[in-house]
Write a protein that holds these residues in place. Sequence first.
Motif, PDB file in Angstrom:
ATOM      1  N   LEU A  52       0.820  -1.216   0.000  1.00 55.43           N
ATOM      2  CA  LEU A  52       0.000   0.000   0.000  1.00 55.43           C
ATOM      3  C   LEU A  52       0.851   1.262   0.000  1.00 55.43           C
ATOM      4  CD1 LEU A  52      -2.813  -1.086   2.472  1.00 55.43           C
ATOM      5  CD2 LEU A  52      -3.022  -0.721   0.010  1.00 55.43           C
ATOM      6  N   VAL A  53       1.844   1.313   0.854  1.00 53.01           N
ATOM      7  CA  VAL A  53       2.703   2.503   0.918  1.00 53.01           C
ATOM      8  C   VAL A  53       3.532   2.628  -0.362  1.00 53.01           C
ATOM      9  CG1 VAL A  53       4.618   3.593   2.140  1.00 53.01           C
ATOM     10  CG2 VAL A  53       2.734   2.607   3.422  1.00 53.01           C
ATOM     11  N   GLY A  54       4.039   1.515  -0.870  1.00 57.18           N
ATOM     12  CA  GLY A  54       4.805   1.545  -2.114  1.00 57.18           C
ATOM     13  C   GLY A  54       3.968   2.030  -3.282  1.00 57.18           C
ATOM     14  N   THR A  55       2.737   1.570  -3.361  1.00 54.30           N
ATOM     15  CA  THR A  55       1.834   2.026  -4.413  1.00 54.30           C
ATOM     16  C   THR A  55       1.533   3.509  -4.261  1.00 54.30           C
ATOM     17  OG1 THR A  55       0.842  -0.162  -4.571  1.00 54.30           O
ATOM     18  CG2 THR A  55      -0.433   1.678  -5.462  1.00 54.30           C
ATOM     19  N   GLY A  56       1.278   3.937  -3.039  1.00 53.34           N
ATOM     20  CA  GLY A  56       1.017   5.349  -2.795  1.00 53.34           C
ATOM     21  C   GLY A  56       2.196   6.228  -3.175  1.00 53.34           C
ATOM     22  N   LEU A  57       3.392   5.786  -2.847  1.00 52.93           N
ATOM     23  CA  LEU A  57       4.589   6.551  -3.201  1.00 52.93           C
ATOM     24  C   LEU A  57       4.808   6.582  -4.710  1.00 52.93           C
ATOM     25  CD1 LEU A  57       7.058   5.420  -0.393  1.00 52.93           C
ATOM     26  CD2 LEU A  57       5.925   7.639  -0.631  1.00 52.93           C
ATOM     27  N   ALA A  58       4.528   5.469  -5.385  1.00 47.08           N
ATOM     28  CA  ALA A  58       4.674   5.434  -6.844  1.00 47.08           C
ATOM     29  C   ALA A  58       3.676   6.380  -7.511  1.00 47.08           C
ATOM     30  CB  ALA A  58       4.486   4.009  -7.358  1.00 47.08           C
ATOM     31  N   VAL A  59       2.437   6.377  -7.041  1.00 49.74           N
ATOM     32  CA  VAL A  59       1.428   7.296  -7.582  1.00 49.74           C
ATOM     33  C   VAL A  59       1.820   8.739  -7.289  1.00 49.74           C
ATOM     34  CG1 VAL A  59      -0.979   8.056  -7.328  1.00 49.74           C
ATOM     35  CG2 VAL A  59      -0.454   5.628  -7.571  1.00 49.74           C
ATOM     36  N   ARG A  72      -0.604  10.777 -16.817  1.00 50.76           N
ATOM     37  CA  ARG A  72      -0.818  10.560 -15.383  1.00 50.76           C
ATOM     38  C   ARG A  72      -1.860   9.475 -15.156  1.00 50.76           C
ATOM     39  NH1 ARG A  72      -1.382  16.278 -12.180  1.00 50.76           N
ATOM     40  NH2 ARG A  72       0.834  16.712 -11.996  1.00 50.76           N
ATOM     41  N   ILE A  73      -2.984   9.607 -15.847  1.00 50.49           N
ATOM     42  CA  ILE A  73      -4.072   8.636 -15.683  1.00 50.49           C
ATOM     43  C   ILE A  73      -3.605   7.246 -16.112  1.00 50.49           C
ATOM     44  CG2 ILE A  73      -6.354   7.965 -16.539  1.00 50.49           C
ATOM     45  CD1 ILE A  73      -7.002  10.992 -16.648  1.00 50.49           C
ATOM     46  N   LEU A  74      -2.919   7.155 -17.241  1.00 54.03           N
ATOM     47  CA  LEU A  74      -2.440   5.872 -17.740  1.00 54.03           C
ATOM     48  C   LEU A  74      -1.451   5.228 -16.772  1.00 54.03           C
ATOM     49  CD1 LEU A  74      -2.357   3.805 -20.068  1.00 54.03           C
ATOM     50  CD2 LEU A  74      -0.452   5.106 -20.985  1.00 54.03           C
ATOM     51  N   LEU A  75      -0.462   5.994 -16.321  1.00 49.71           N
ATOM     52  CA  LEU A  75       0.545   5.438 -15.412  1.00 49.71           C
ATOM     53  C   LEU A  75      -0.048   5.067 -14.054  1.00 49.71           C
ATOM     54  CD1 LEU A  75       3.603   7.699 -16.274  1.00 49.71           C
ATOM     55  CD2 LEU A  75       3.330   5.265 -16.742  1.00 49.71           C
ATOM     56  N   CYS A  76      -0.909   5.914 -13.515  1.00 47.23           N
ATOM     57  CA  CYS A  76      -1.545   5.589 -12.227  1.00 47.23           C
ATOM     58  C   CYS A  76      -2.439   4.359 -12.368  1.00 47.23           C
ATOM     59  CB  CYS A  76      -2.339   6.777 -11.706  1.00 47.23           C
ATOM     60  SG  CYS A  76      -1.294   8.122 -11.126  1.00 47.23           S
ATOM     61  N   GLY A  77      -3.140   4.241 -13.497  1.00 43.17           N
ATOM     62  CA  GLY A  77      -3.950   3.052 -13.746  1.00 43.17           C
ATOM     63  C   GLY A  77      -3.102   1.800 -13.814  1.00 43.17           C
ATOM     64  N   CYS A  78      -1.940   1.895 -14.471  1.00 43.27           N
ATOM     65  CA  CYS A  78      -1.021   0.747 -14.552  1.00 43.27           C
ATOM     66  C   CYS A  78      -0.493   0.366 -13.173  1.00 43.27           C
ATOM     67  CB  CYS A  78       0.134   1.066 -15.490  1.00 43.27           C
ATOM     68  SG  CYS A  78      -0.333   1.124 -17.226  1.00 43.27           S
ATOM     69  N   LEU A  80      -1.949   0.882 -10.264  1.00 44.81           N
ATOM     70  CA  LEU A  80      -3.034   0.257  -9.501  1.00 44.81           C
ATOM     71  C   LEU A  80      -3.343  -1.152 -10.018  1.00 44.81           C
ATOM     72  CD1 LEU A  80      -5.413   3.301  -8.999  1.00 44.81           C
ATOM     73  CD2 LEU A  80      -3.932   2.214  -7.305  1.00 44.81           C
ATOM     74  N   PHE A  81      -3.266  -1.346 -11.330  1.00 47.24           N
ATOM     75  CA  PHE A  81      -3.490  -2.668 -11.904  1.00 47.24           C
ATOM     76  C   PHE A  81      -2.454  -3.663 -11.396  1.00 47.24           C
ATOM     77  CE2 PHE A  81      -2.998  -5.743 -15.439  1.00 47.24           C
ATOM     78  CZ  PHE A  81      -4.275  -6.292 -15.402  1.00 47.24           C
ATOM     79  N   VAL A  82      -1.194  -3.256 -11.360  1.00 48.25           N
ATOM     80  CA  VAL A  82      -0.126  -4.118 -10.849  1.00 48.25           C
ATOM     81  C   VAL A  82      -0.362  -4.427  -9.364  1.00 48.25           C
ATOM     82  CG1 VAL A  82       2.342  -4.219 -10.320  1.00 48.25           C
ATOM     83  CG2 VAL A  82       1.577  -3.449 -12.563  1.00 48.25           C
ATOM     84  N   LEU A  83      -0.792  -3.411  -8.587  1.00 48.85           N
ATOM     85  CA  LEU A  83      -1.119  -3.651  -7.173  1.00 48.85           C
ATOM     86  C   LEU A  83      -2.197  -4.719  -7.047  1.00 48.85           C
ATOM     87  CD1 LEU A  83      -1.201  -2.911  -4.070  1.00 48.85           C
ATOM     88  CD2 LEU A  83      -3.011  -1.328  -4.710  1.00 48.85           C
ATOM     89  N   PHE A  84      -3.266  -4.605  -7.828  1.00 44.57           N
ATOM     90  CA  PHE A  84      -4.358  -5.567  -7.733  1.00 44.57           C
ATOM     91  C   PHE A  84      -3.927  -6.962  -8.177  1.00 44.57           C
ATOM     92  CE2 PHE A  84      -7.182  -1.682  -8.227  1.00 44.57           C
ATOM     93  CZ  PHE A  84      -7.419  -1.591  -6.868  1.00 44.57           C
ATOM     94  N   LEU A  85      -3.066  -7.050  -9.196  1.00 36.44           N
ATOM     95  CA  LEU A  85      -2.564  -8.362  -9.617  1.00 36.44           C
ATOM     96  C   LEU A  85      -1.721  -9.014  -8.525  1.00 36.44           C
ATOM     97  CD1 LEU A  85      -1.539  -7.890 -13.369  1.00 36.44           C
ATOM     98  CD2 LEU A  85      -3.457  -9.198 -12.453  1.00 36.44           C
ATOM     99  N   ILE A  86      -0.832  -8.241  -7.922  1.00 37.01           N
ATOM    100  CA  ILE A  86       0.007  -8.777  -6.845  1.00 37.01           C
ATOM    101  C   ILE A  86      -0.859  -9.174  -5.657  1.00 37.01           C
ATOM    102  CG2 ILE A  86       1.795  -8.204  -5.156  1.00 37.01           C
ATOM    103  CD1 ILE A  86       3.075  -6.462  -7.359  1.00 37.01           C
ATOM    104  N   TRP A  87      -1.818  -8.327  -5.307  1.00 37.39           N
ATOM    105  CA  TRP A  87      -2.702  -8.615  -4.177  1.00 37.39           C
ATOM    106  C   TRP A  87      -3.503  -9.899  -4.426  1.00 37.39           C
ATOM    107  CZ3 TRP A  87      -2.999  -5.037  -0.041  1.00 37.39           C
ATOM    108  CH2 TRP A  87      -3.862  -5.406   0.979  1.00 37.39           C
TER     109      TRP A  87
END
Length: 102
Positions: A52-59, A72-78, A80-87
């Motif tokens: 969660l913190v890593g994703t927040g820092l990346a965003v 911005r939208i594309l990169l933030c979407g990517c 978040l997508f990677v976060l959901f896949l890992i989760w």
Amino acid sequence: MNTLKAKRNTPQRLLILISIALLLLSVPLIAMQFTDEVNWSTFDFIVAGILLVGTGLAVEFVLRTIRSTQKRILLCGCILFVLFLIWAELAVGIFGTPWAGN
């Protein structure tokens, strides 16, 4: 002048980021008090907190460095997508890796 304001807000934004991560981590902690369906170990909380913190820092990094709204939208979407896949992989093992859950 604008960069001075951004530097001044950095600790406040970091505090907000960590607070949101802790708030999200409190959900399974509270659920564990009421049901046996949620059974997280200390390691689970550490991994989830890092994600969660890593994703927040990346965003946050993307929002500070990229000026184009579409990028911005594309990169933030990517991100978040990677976060959901890992989760999902850690939770139920959708890819069948050695570190998959269940």
